[in-house]
Structure formats: C-alpha cells, structure tokens
Write a protein that holds these residues in place. Structure first.
Motif, PDB file in Angstrom:
ATOM      1  N   GLY A 118     -13.179  10.137  21.750  1.00 58.12           N
ATOM      2  CA  GLY A 118     -13.525   8.923  21.255  1.00 58.12           C
ATOM      3  C   GLY A 118     -13.580   8.376  20.241  1.00 58.12           C
ATOM      4  N   ALA A 119     -12.454   9.263  19.291  1.00 53.56           N
ATOM      5  CA  ALA A 119     -12.105   8.420  17.992  1.00 53.56           C
ATOM      6  C   ALA A 119     -10.731   8.422  18.136  1.00 53.56           C
ATOM      7  N   LEU A 120     -10.799   7.191  17.516  1.00 61.37           N
ATOM      8  CA  LEU A 120      -9.449   6.732  16.598  1.00 61.37           C
ATOM      9  C   LEU A 120      -8.545   7.342  15.680  1.00 61.37           C
ATOM     10  N   VAL A 121      -7.555   8.135  15.688  1.00 60.53           N
ATOM     11  CA  VAL A 121      -6.748   9.214  14.845  1.00 60.53           C
ATOM     12  C   VAL A 121      -6.088   8.279  14.725  1.00 60.53           C
ATOM     13  N   PHE A 122      -4.929   8.268  12.574  1.00 57.33           N
ATOM     14  CA  PHE A 122      -3.851   7.324  12.789  1.00 57.33           C
ATOM     15  C   PHE A 122      -3.605   8.434  12.102  1.00 57.33           C
ATOM     16  N   VAL A 123      -1.976   8.120  12.175  1.00 59.68           N
ATOM     17  CA  VAL A 123      -0.650   9.343  11.913  1.00 59.68           C
ATOM     18  C   VAL A 123       0.092   8.497  10.436  1.00 59.68           C
ATOM     19  N   THR A 124      -0.143   8.394   9.613  1.00 56.50           N
ATOM     20  CA  THR A 124       0.779   8.234   8.086  1.00 56.50           C
ATOM     21  C   THR A 124       1.997   8.228   8.368  1.00 56.50           C
ATOM     22  N   ASP A 125       3.245   7.489   7.766  1.00 56.53           N
ATOM     23  CA  ASP A 125       4.241   7.825   7.777  1.00 56.53           C
ATOM     24  C   ASP A 125       4.490   9.226   7.000  1.00 56.53           C
ATOM     25  N   GLN A 126       3.637   9.698   5.886  1.00 59.55           N
ATOM     26  CA  GLN A 126       3.580  10.839   4.740  1.00 59.55           C
ATOM     27  C   GLN A 126       3.162  12.405   5.533  1.00 59.55           C
ATOM     28  N   GLY A 127       2.505  11.821   6.945  1.00 54.28           N
ATOM     29  CA  GLY A 127       2.205  12.939   8.050  1.00 54.28           C
ATOM     30  C   GLY A 127       0.707  13.413   8.066  1.00 54.28           C
ATOM     31  N   PHE A 181      -0.853  -1.916  15.441  1.00 51.05           N
ATOM     32  CA  PHE A 181      -2.200  -3.130  15.358  1.00 51.05           C
ATOM     33  C   PHE A 181      -2.343  -3.674  17.084  1.00 51.05           C
ATOM     34  N   TYR A 182      -0.730  -4.099  17.381  1.00 47.01           N
ATOM     35  CA  TYR A 182      -1.125  -4.090  19.190  1.00 47.01           C
ATOM     36  C   TYR A 182      -1.405  -2.663  19.559  1.00 47.01           C
ATOM     37  N   GLU A 183      -1.643  -2.174  19.518  1.00 45.81           N
ATOM     38  CA  GLU A 183      -2.526  -1.037  20.444  1.00 45.81           C
ATOM     39  C   GLU A 183      -3.667  -1.363  20.404  1.00 45.81           C
ATOM     40  N   LEU A 184      -4.269  -1.146  19.350  1.00 45.14           N
ATOM     41  CA  LEU A 184      -5.316  -1.182  18.812  1.00 45.14           C
ATOM     42  C   LEU A 184      -6.063  -3.191  20.002  1.00 45.14           C
ATOM     43  N   VAL A 185      -5.075  -4.520  19.290  1.00 43.85           N
ATOM     44  CA  VAL A 185      -5.506  -5.700  19.861  1.00 43.85           C
ATOM     45  C   VAL A 185      -5.391  -5.059  21.440  1.00 43.85           C
ATOM     46  N   GLU A 186      -4.603  -4.531  22.301  1.00 40.54           N
ATOM     47  CA  GLU A 186      -4.872  -4.615  23.425  1.00 40.54           C
ATOM     48  C   GLU A 186      -6.434  -3.518  24.058  1.00 40.54           C
ATOM     49  N   MET A 187      -6.656  -2.975  22.943  1.00 42.54           N
ATOM     50  CA  MET A 187      -7.958  -1.874  23.627  1.00 42.54           C
ATOM     51  C   MET A 187      -9.187  -2.671  22.498  1.00 42.54           C
ATOM     52  N   ALA A 188      -9.027  -3.676  22.580  1.00 49.28           N
ATOM     53  CA  ALA A 188     -10.266  -4.655  22.035  1.00 49.28           C
ATOM     54  C   ALA A 188     -11.072  -4.808  23.035  1.00 49.28           C
ATOM     55  N   LEU A 210       0.841  -1.484  -0.127  1.00 52.54           N
ATOM     56  CA  LEU A 210      -0.051   0.192  -0.001  1.00 52.54           C
ATOM     57  C   LEU A 210       1.523   1.376  -0.082  1.00 52.54           C
ATOM     58  N   PRO A 211       0.291   2.179  -0.632  1.00 51.04           N
ATOM     59  CA  PRO A 211       1.077   3.466  -0.985  1.00 51.04           C
ATOM     60  C   PRO A 211       2.203   4.239   0.132  1.00 51.04           C
ATOM     61  N   PHE A 212       0.994   3.985   1.954  1.00 50.19           N
ATOM     62  CA  PHE A 212       1.131   4.215   2.925  1.00 50.19           C
ATOM     63  C   PHE A 212       1.182   3.840   3.657  1.00 50.19           C
ATOM     64  N   ARG A 213       2.101   3.770   5.107  1.00 49.30           N
ATOM     65  CA  ARG A 213       1.768   3.501   5.936  1.00 49.30           C
ATOM     66  C   ARG A 213       1.874   3.878   7.589  1.00 49.30           C
ATOM     67  N   ALA A 214      -0.222   3.473   8.646  1.00 43.66           N
ATOM     68  CA  ALA A 214      -0.141   4.292   9.176  1.00 43.66           C
ATOM     69  C   ALA A 214       0.934   4.301  10.739  1.00 43.66           C
ATOM     70  N   VAL A 215       1.968   4.899  10.926  1.00 44.58           N
ATOM     71  CA  VAL A 215       3.076   4.365  11.740  1.00 44.58           C
ATOM     72  C   VAL A 215       3.024   5.171  13.435  1.00 44.58           C
ATOM     73  N   SER A 216       1.210   6.029  13.535  1.00 46.81           N
ATOM     74  CA  SER A 216       1.302   5.952  14.792  1.00 46.81           C
ATOM     75  C   SER A 216      -0.321   6.043  14.742  1.00 46.81           C
ATOM     76  N   MET A 217      -0.795   6.362  16.572  1.00 50.91           N
ATOM     77  CA  MET A 217      -2.170   6.403  16.574  1.00 50.91           C
ATOM     78  C   MET A 217      -2.504   7.144  17.419  1.00 50.91           C
ATOM     79  N   ARG A 218      -3.824   8.010  17.944  1.00 48.91           N
ATOM     80  CA  ARG A 218      -3.856   8.813  19.407  1.00 48.91           C
ATOM     81  C   ARG A 218      -5.737   8.947  19.891  1.00 48.91           C
ATOM     82  N   HIS A 219      -6.210   8.942  20.423  1.00 43.75           N
ATOM     83  CA  HIS A 219      -7.179   8.454  20.420  1.00 43.75           C
ATOM     84  C   HIS A 219      -7.660  10.444  21.198  1.00 43.75           C
ATOM     85  N   GLU A 220      -8.616  10.723  20.118  1.00 45.17           N
ATOM     86  CA  GLU A 220      -8.784  12.407  19.982  1.00 45.17           C
ATOM     87  C   GLU A 220     -10.564  12.323  20.062  1.00 45.17           C
TER      88      GLU A 220
END
Length: 159
Positions: A77-86, A127-134, A65-75
C-alpha cells in the motif's frame, strides 16, 4: 555521517548534472561503484553540497538535485521510489513527495526526500505513472502512499 564535522578542505571539481551524470574535471565518472561510494558520503549543508569523511569536507556542485528517482513500485500500500544510486525511499511522513510548479510555464518539478537534506528529482516517466494512478482530493490530483496523501499539482489541477 551527520556527526562528522571536519574542517572544510576546499572545493573539488565534481559536478552532479541535472541528468544524474557525475562529472570530475569535465569528464563523466565511468565507474558506477565510485559514484555510489561518493553518493553515500554526500551531505547538503547550508553552504551547499559536500563530500564528507571523518577528516575532510569537500564542496561539490549540483545542477538540480543530487539524485534522480528512476523507478517506483507499490509495496504493501505504499509507493517505494528507487534512485539512480540505488537508494530507496517509501513516500510518507519520513520521505515527503513534493511537486512544485513553475509559475510561468506550469511545468511540474516533482521530488522525493531521500535522507537528511538530500532529495531526488522524480524522472518524467515515473511522474507519469503517478499521474495515471492519481485521484482527486480537494480539487487536486493526488496519490496516496500508506496513510499519507500527496498533491501532484496546484489547486484546480484535478481530473
């Protein structure tokens, strides 16, 4: 950019590797600003990935895929993903979170919709962060972002 429809000008020797590295003629592109610029004119059409300007359309190659989601935060009540390109994507109706599973290995392949028909592979640590909060929903592990629930695996993969 979706309104631009220039003639196809050919291929350019740019490859986006599965690990997120952008290569030109076999060499990593060393200027992050240039990679970011290219990422903003990237489009996925029926015949593949292209860099598109108002006057040219050049086909490139993408390993996964062209991008990688390299981080995530809670904002809020939502999950915000940040890609390697910002780029940022809030998981929800406009930015689906999808986890496909390899039928032979059982290996998950999570991804998040970024824009148009462009997706980001969610890196393993996120993804491990997602699994931990699942939590379990209908016999599946799932996460919630806003008012939408996303399954993290196949049926029967609950807690």
């Amino acid at each position: 950019m979706h309104l631009w429809h220039p003639e196809h000008c050919g291929d350019i020797d740019i490859l986006i590797c599965a690990d997120g590295v952008w290569m030109h003629e076999g060499t990593p592109i060393g200027r992050p600003e240039l990679v970011r610029l290219f990422s903003t004119i990237l489009r996925h059409d029926a015949d593949g990935y292209h860099l598109v300007t108002p006057v040219e359309k050049l086909k490139i190659r993408v390993e996964d895929l062209p991008f990688r989601a390299v981080s995530m935060r809670h904002e809020n009540g939502a999950l915000v993903f940040v890609t390697d390109q910002g780029d940022e994507a809030v998981a929800g109706a406009d930015h689906e979170l999808v986890v496909e599973t390899d039928p032979q290995t059982g290996e998950p392949a999570p991804r998040i919709h970024i824009r148009a028909d462009l997706w980001a592979r969610i890196v393993r640590s996120v993804f491990y962060e997602l699994v931990e909060m699942a939590h379990e929903v209908d016999g599946r592990l799932a996460v919630t972002s806003g008012d939408k629930s996303f399954a993290l695996g196949p049926e029967g993969a609950g807690l």
